[in-house]
Motif scaffolding. Sequence first.
Motif, PDB file in Angstrom:
ATOM      1  N   LEU A  40       0.845  -1.258   0.065  1.00 12.03           N
ATOM      2  CA  LEU A  40      -0.145   0.059   0.000  1.00 12.03           C
ATOM      3  C   LEU A  40       0.934   1.113  -0.072  1.00 12.03           C
ATOM      4  O   LEU A  40       1.931   1.581   0.843  1.00 12.03           O
ATOM      5  CB  LEU A  40      -0.709   0.044   1.378  1.00 12.03           C
ATOM      6  N   SER A  41       0.461   2.027  -0.912  1.00  9.25           N
ATOM      7  CA  SER A  41       1.149   3.579  -1.113  1.00  9.25           C
ATOM      8  C   SER A  41       0.750   4.308   0.296  1.00  9.25           C
ATOM      9  O   SER A  41      -0.521   4.375   0.433  1.00  9.25           O
ATOM     10  CB  SER A  41       0.935   4.154  -2.175  1.00  9.25           C
ATOM     11  N   GLY A  42       1.917   4.830   0.685  1.00 12.51           N
ATOM     12  CA  GLY A  42       1.673   5.703   2.083  1.00 12.51           C
ATOM     13  C   GLY A  42       1.437   5.202   3.181  1.00 12.51           C
ATOM     14  O   GLY A  42       1.001   5.503   4.178  1.00 12.51           O
ATOM     15  N   VAL A  43       1.487   3.844   3.332  1.00 14.27           N
ATOM     16  CA  VAL A  43       1.378   3.207   4.701  1.00 14.27           C
ATOM     17  C   VAL A  43       2.820   2.442   4.843  1.00 14.27           C
ATOM     18  O   VAL A  43       3.169   1.252   4.262  1.00 14.27           O
ATOM     19  CB  VAL A  43       0.404   1.882   4.341  1.00 14.27           C
ATOM     20  N   GLY A  44       3.441   2.810   6.057  1.00 17.47           N
ATOM     21  CA  GLY A  44       4.558   2.270   6.459  1.00 17.47           C
ATOM     22  C   GLY A  44       4.174   1.178   7.460  1.00 17.47           C
ATOM     23  O   GLY A  44       3.051   0.873   7.680  1.00 17.47           O
ATOM     24  N   ARG A  47       1.785   2.126  10.441  1.00 19.64           N
ATOM     25  CA  ARG A  47       0.484   1.875  10.158  1.00 19.64           C
ATOM     26  C   ARG A  47       0.073   0.639   9.724  1.00 19.64           C
ATOM     27  O   ARG A  47      -1.206   0.400  10.013  1.00 19.64           O
ATOM     28  CB  ARG A  47       0.038   3.110   8.845  1.00 19.64           C
ATOM     29  N   ALA A  48       0.734   0.008   9.007  1.00 15.39           N
ATOM     30  CA  ALA A  48       0.491  -1.497   8.744  1.00 15.39           C
ATOM     31  C   ALA A  48       0.200  -2.249   9.987  1.00 15.39           C
ATOM     32  O   ALA A  48      -0.727  -3.215  10.057  1.00 15.39           O
ATOM     33  CB  ALA A  48       1.478  -2.151   7.985  1.00 15.39           C
ATOM     34  N   GLU A  49       1.084  -2.120  11.024  1.00 11.26           N
ATOM     35  CA  GLU A  49       0.813  -2.667  12.292  1.00 11.26           C
ATOM     36  C   GLU A  49      -0.446  -2.446  13.003  1.00 11.26           C
ATOM     37  O   GLU A  49      -1.105  -3.162  13.467  1.00 11.26           O
ATOM     38  CB  GLU A  49       2.158  -2.511  13.249  1.00 11.26           C
ATOM     39  N   ALA A  50      -0.862  -1.142  12.806  1.00 17.03           N
ATOM     40  CA  ALA A  50      -1.966  -0.622  13.457  1.00 17.03           C
ATOM     41  C   ALA A  50      -3.119  -1.167  12.634  1.00 17.03           C
ATOM     42  O   ALA A  50      -4.169  -1.557  13.140  1.00 17.03           O
ATOM     43  CB  ALA A  50      -2.238   1.081  13.283  1.00 17.03           C
ATOM     44  N   ILE A  51      -3.086  -1.655  11.421  1.00 16.57           N
ATOM     45  CA  ILE A  51      -3.951  -2.355  10.831  1.00 16.57           C
ATOM     46  C   ILE A  51      -4.324  -3.507  11.329  1.00 16.57           C
ATOM     47  O   ILE A  51      -5.561  -4.096  11.402  1.00 16.57           O
ATOM     48  CB  ILE A  51      -3.845  -2.275   9.314  1.00 16.57           C
ATOM     49  N   VAL A  52      -3.213  -4.369  11.230  1.00 17.93           N
ATOM     50  CA  VAL A  52      -3.412  -5.804  11.675  1.00 17.93           C
ATOM     51  C   VAL A  52      -3.930  -5.868  13.052  1.00 17.93           C
ATOM     52  O   VAL A  52      -4.755  -6.655  13.593  1.00 17.93           O
ATOM     53  CB  VAL A  52      -1.980  -6.411  11.763  1.00 17.93           C
ATOM     54  N   ALA A  53      -3.412  -4.672  14.029  1.00 19.82           N
ATOM     55  CA  ALA A  53      -3.765  -4.596  15.560  1.00 19.82           C
ATOM     56  C   ALA A  53      -5.564  -4.442  15.563  1.00 19.82           C
ATOM     57  O   ALA A  53      -6.291  -5.073  16.499  1.00 19.82           O
ATOM     58  CB  ALA A  53      -3.076  -3.593  16.313  1.00 19.82           C
ATOM     59  N   HIS A  54      -5.731  -3.611  14.881  1.00 15.07           N
ATOM     60  CA  HIS A  54      -7.278  -3.222  14.576  1.00 15.07           C
ATOM     61  C   HIS A  54      -8.076  -4.458  14.264  1.00 15.07           C
ATOM     62  O   HIS A  54      -9.088  -4.593  14.684  1.00 15.07           O
ATOM     63  CB  HIS A  54      -7.555  -1.815  13.669  1.00 15.07           C
ATOM     64  N   GLY A  72      -4.370   6.893  11.693  1.00 14.66           N
ATOM     65  CA  GLY A  72      -3.473   7.093  10.767  1.00 14.66           C
ATOM     66  C   GLY A  72      -3.617   6.900   9.334  1.00 14.66           C
ATOM     67  O   GLY A  72      -3.184   7.095   8.295  1.00 14.66           O
ATOM     68  N   ILE A  73      -4.975   6.167   9.262  1.00 12.01           N
ATOM     69  CA  ILE A  73      -5.368   5.654   7.980  1.00 12.01           C
ATOM     70  C   ILE A  73      -6.449   6.710   7.371  1.00 12.01           C
ATOM     71  O   ILE A  73      -7.539   6.597   8.196  1.00 12.01           O
ATOM     72  CB  ILE A  73      -5.917   4.251   7.508  1.00 12.01           C
ATOM     73  N   GLY A  74      -6.498   7.727   6.505  1.00  9.60           N
ATOM     74  CA  GLY A  74      -7.328   8.426   6.093  1.00  9.60           C
ATOM     75  C   GLY A  74      -8.318   8.091   4.802  1.00  9.60           C
ATOM     76  O   GLY A  74      -7.806   7.129   4.135  1.00  9.60           O
ATOM     77  N   SER A  75      -9.055   8.740   4.559  1.00  8.34           N
ATOM     78  CA  SER A  75      -9.753   8.281   3.403  1.00  8.34           C
ATOM     79  C   SER A  75      -8.960   8.747   2.085  1.00  8.34           C
ATOM     80  O   SER A  75      -8.811   7.793   1.304  1.00  8.34           O
ATOM     81  CB  SER A  75     -11.362   9.348   3.198  1.00  8.34           C
TER      82      SER A  75
END
Length: 94
Positions: A40-44, A47-54, A72-75
């Motif tokens: 994903l562009s713009g996702v370090g 933020r990727a760890e936050a996606i997995v945690a969510h 940290g992930i916006g529209s």
Amino acid sequence: MKTLMSLIVFFSLLFTAGSAWAMGTVNVNEADAQTISRALSGVGMARAEAIVAHREQNGPFTSVHQLTQVRGIGSRTVEQNLDRIVVGAQGQQE
């Protein structure tokens, strides 16, 4: 001169290959943080760890736009990556 031209071609191909990898799709309900950050562009990594945690805390995403619930992930990030994000089975973007 040939060496310089060869180096230019080599690095051009190297960077193009990296972009091609980023253009693949990623199922954010199954992928690990490293895979998500690469795809994903713009996702370090953070933020990727936050996606997995969510996902682990709240269950799988049922819509691509639910990613905006992750800090940290916006529209805009979601819109930039719509063609890369998969949330369902068999390549569904829902």
